[in-house]
Design a protein around this motif. Sequence first.
Motif, PDB file in Angstrom:
ATOM      1  N   GLU A 160       0.926  -1.250   0.181  1.00 37.40           N
ATOM      2  CA  GLU A 160       0.004  -0.077   0.031  1.00 37.40           C
ATOM      3  C   GLU A 160       0.880   1.179  -0.022  1.00 37.40           C
ATOM      4  OE1 GLU A 160      -3.889  -1.819   2.294  1.00 37.40           O
ATOM      5  OE2 GLU A 160      -2.348  -0.990   3.463  1.00 37.40           O
ATOM      6  N   ARG A 161       1.555   1.560  -1.198  1.00 38.18           N
ATOM      7  CA  ARG A 161       2.441   2.567  -1.309  1.00 38.18           C
ATOM      8  C   ARG A 161       1.313   3.931  -1.506  1.00 38.18           C
ATOM      9  NH1 ARG A 161       7.676   0.210  -2.028  1.00 38.18           N
ATOM     10  NH2 ARG A 161       7.622  -1.923  -2.788  1.00 38.18           N
ATOM     11  N   HIS A 162       0.364   3.842  -2.199  1.00 39.58           N
ATOM     12  CA  HIS A 162      -0.281   5.048  -2.739  1.00 39.58           C
ATOM     13  C   HIS A 162      -1.772   4.860  -2.516  1.00 39.58           C
ATOM     14  CE1 HIS A 162      -1.906   7.880  -5.684  1.00 39.58           C
ATOM     15  NE2 HIS A 162      -0.755   8.466  -5.703  1.00 39.58           N
ATOM     16  N   GLY A 163      -2.208   5.740  -2.153  1.00 39.50           N
ATOM     17  CA  GLY A 163      -3.668   5.936  -1.785  1.00 39.50           C
ATOM     18  C   GLY A 163      -4.714   5.464  -2.910  1.00 39.50           C
ATOM     19  N   ARG A 164      -4.382   5.753  -4.200  1.00 36.31           N
ATOM     20  CA  ARG A 164      -5.142   5.313  -5.322  1.00 36.31           C
ATOM     21  C   ARG A 164      -4.644   4.630  -6.348  1.00 36.31           C
ATOM     22  NH1 ARG A 164      -7.719  11.257  -6.366  1.00 36.31           N
ATOM     23  NH2 ARG A 164      -5.915  11.848  -5.375  1.00 36.31           N
ATOM     24  N   ILE A 165      -3.240   4.401  -6.366  1.00 40.37           N
ATOM     25  CA  ILE A 165      -2.677   3.644  -7.694  1.00 40.37           C
ATOM     26  C   ILE A 165      -2.004   2.307  -6.849  1.00 40.37           C
ATOM     27  CG2 ILE A 165      -0.922   3.907  -9.434  1.00 40.37           C
ATOM     28  CD1 ILE A 165      -1.038   6.844  -9.264  1.00 40.37           C
ATOM     29  N   PRO A 166      -2.162   1.282  -7.647  1.00 44.59           N
ATOM     30  CA  PRO A 166      -1.469  -0.091  -7.140  1.00 44.59           C
ATOM     31  C   PRO A 166      -0.046   0.119  -6.861  1.00 44.59           C
ATOM     32  CG  PRO A 166      -3.016  -0.438  -8.969  1.00 44.59           C
ATOM     33  CD  PRO A 166      -2.820   0.975  -8.762  1.00 44.59           C
ATOM     34  N   GLY A 167       0.393  -0.350  -5.924  1.00 45.53           N
ATOM     35  CA  GLY A 167       1.735  -0.403  -5.274  1.00 45.53           C
ATOM     36  C   GLY A 167       2.969  -0.737  -6.476  1.00 45.53           C
ATOM     37  N   ARG A 168       2.622  -1.485  -7.029  1.00 50.89           N
ATOM     38  CA  ARG A 168       3.566  -2.066  -8.015  1.00 50.89           C
ATOM     39  C   ARG A 168       3.804  -1.301  -9.387  1.00 50.89           C
ATOM     40  NH1 ARG A 168      -1.253  -4.618  -9.027  1.00 50.89           N
ATOM     41  NH2 ARG A 168      -2.279  -4.628 -11.390  1.00 50.89           N
ATOM     42  N   LEU A 169       2.711  -0.254  -9.616  1.00 50.11           N
ATOM     43  CA  LEU A 169       2.918   0.852 -10.368  1.00 50.11           C
ATOM     44  C   LEU A 169       3.582   1.936 -10.049  1.00 50.11           C
ATOM     45  CD1 LEU A 169      -0.667   0.666 -12.125  1.00 50.11           C
ATOM     46  CD2 LEU A 169       1.579  -0.882 -12.789  1.00 50.11           C
ATOM     47  N   ILE A 170       3.904   2.076  -8.757  1.00 49.70           N
ATOM     48  CA  ILE A 170       4.659   3.106  -8.153  1.00 49.70           C
ATOM     49  C   ILE A 170       5.880   2.857  -7.951  1.00 49.70           C
ATOM     50  CG2 ILE A 170       4.849   4.606  -5.953  1.00 49.70           C
ATOM     51  CD1 ILE A 170       2.354   5.093  -7.805  1.00 49.70           C
ATOM     52  N   ARG A 171       6.401   1.597  -7.980  1.00 47.41           N
ATOM     53  CA  ARG A 171       7.989   1.333  -7.628  1.00 47.41           C
ATOM     54  C   ARG A 171       8.763   1.873  -8.697  1.00 47.41           C
ATOM     55  NH1 ARG A 171       7.302  -5.377  -8.066  1.00 47.41           N
ATOM     56  NH2 ARG A 171       5.445  -5.452  -6.615  1.00 47.41           N
ATOM     57  N   PRO A 172       8.561   1.776  -9.992  1.00 53.52           N
ATOM     58  CA  PRO A 172       9.448   2.639 -10.999  1.00 53.52           C
ATOM     59  C   PRO A 172       9.705   4.211 -10.626  1.00 53.52           C
ATOM     60  CG  PRO A 172       7.972   1.141 -12.209  1.00 53.52           C
ATOM     61  CD  PRO A 172       7.499   1.486 -10.727  1.00 53.52           C
ATOM     62  N   PHE A 173       8.674   4.872 -10.143  1.00 46.78           N
ATOM     63  CA  PHE A 173       8.959   6.276  -9.707  1.00 46.78           C
ATOM     64  C   PHE A 173       9.786   6.267  -8.660  1.00 46.78           C
ATOM     65  CE2 PHE A 173       5.173   5.780 -12.305  1.00 46.78           C
ATOM     66  CZ  PHE A 173       5.388   6.724 -13.352  1.00 46.78           C
ATOM     67  N   TYR A 174       9.574   5.480  -7.369  1.00 47.40           N
ATOM     68  CA  TYR A 174      10.218   5.659  -6.120  1.00 47.40           C
ATOM     69  C   TYR A 174      11.707   5.399  -6.250  1.00 47.40           C
ATOM     70  CZ  TYR A 174       6.181   6.553  -3.166  1.00 47.40           C
ATOM     71  OH  TYR A 174       5.034   7.212  -2.752  1.00 47.40           O
ATOM     72  N   ARG A 175      11.952   4.263  -7.233  1.00 51.14           N
ATOM     73  CA  ARG A 175      13.490   3.760  -6.915  1.00 51.14           C
ATOM     74  C   ARG A 175      14.422   4.559  -7.259  1.00 51.14           C
ATOM     75  NH1 ARG A 175      11.877  -2.410  -8.821  1.00 51.14           N
ATOM     76  NH2 ARG A 175      11.330  -3.104  -6.740  1.00 51.14           N
ATOM     77  N   PRO A 176      14.527   5.646  -8.442  1.00 53.19           N
ATOM     78  CA  PRO A 176      15.302   6.333  -8.909  1.00 53.19           C
ATOM     79  C   PRO A 176      15.478   7.394  -7.752  1.00 53.19           C
ATOM     80  CG  PRO A 176      13.750   6.008 -10.619  1.00 53.19           C
ATOM     81  CD  PRO A 176      13.196   5.527  -9.275  1.00 53.19           C
ATOM     82  N   LEU A 177      14.711   7.646  -6.791  1.00 52.95           N
ATOM     83  CA  LEU A 177      15.081   8.572  -5.951  1.00 52.95           C
ATOM     84  C   LEU A 177      15.816   8.147  -4.767  1.00 52.95           C
ATOM     85  CD1 LEU A 177      11.018   9.640  -5.380  1.00 52.95           C
ATOM     86  CD2 LEU A 177      12.952  10.910  -6.669  1.00 52.95           C
TER      87      LEU A 177
END
Length: 226
Positions: free
Chosen positions: A194-211
């Motif tokens: 549960e990384r994001h309030g509305r978007i599935p977590g697996r779709l958020i991973r690529p945006f977080y990792r480069p940070l």
Amino acid sequence: MLPLPPGQRRVEGFPRFGTHLHRPPPAVPDAPVIAISGVVRKPSEVRLPKLATLPRREIVADFHCVSGWTATDLRWEGVRFADFFRAFVEPALDAEVCVSHLAFVGLDGISSVVELQDALADDVLLADRVNGRPLGGDHGAPIRLVSPAQYSYMSIKHLCLVEVCSTLPAHRLDRGIIGRLIEGHPRARVWHEERHGRIPGRLIRPFYRPLIRPIRALCAKGTQDR
């Protein structure tokens, strides 16, 4: 070696991490307290030495950053938050009050909002030691929240205030730069990703990792543990 939650990768050590952590840790007050406010009959303060009246607890748990790294097998010591709640918060509540959320606020001004059911989980601690040593400034001195089942942005460092709420405290939902750009999940459970309030977590991973790399470099500027 036990498997990690979805999307997490092990890192060596236990890095200081956060978008605001280019600044040094806040100074520890001479007589630190945890203030209690919100829907209680009267605001109060609990001096940290009073926590010695509660049973001590030690847990070994992994620490999961929402960006995708995990520090494994950290040994935390402190008192269960559930024991703190029952000793110092419940007696200050009127019978008709229904608590839904707790806001945790640190000396650095960072806050998190945790549903009551998650805050009262058996492994949620108010920790003052990690890996056999008192907490240093980099990891939340003098005391911090540790909620192993949730992403680390819920586990507020330098805890100084618990705000007791009967509705969602929207004024406490600012989680820094990332929090303003990407909506955090209200429960942030790691094994549910549960990384994001509305978007599935697996779709958020690529945006977080480069940070991860630039934020770690930023945090090194304010670290105390050199």
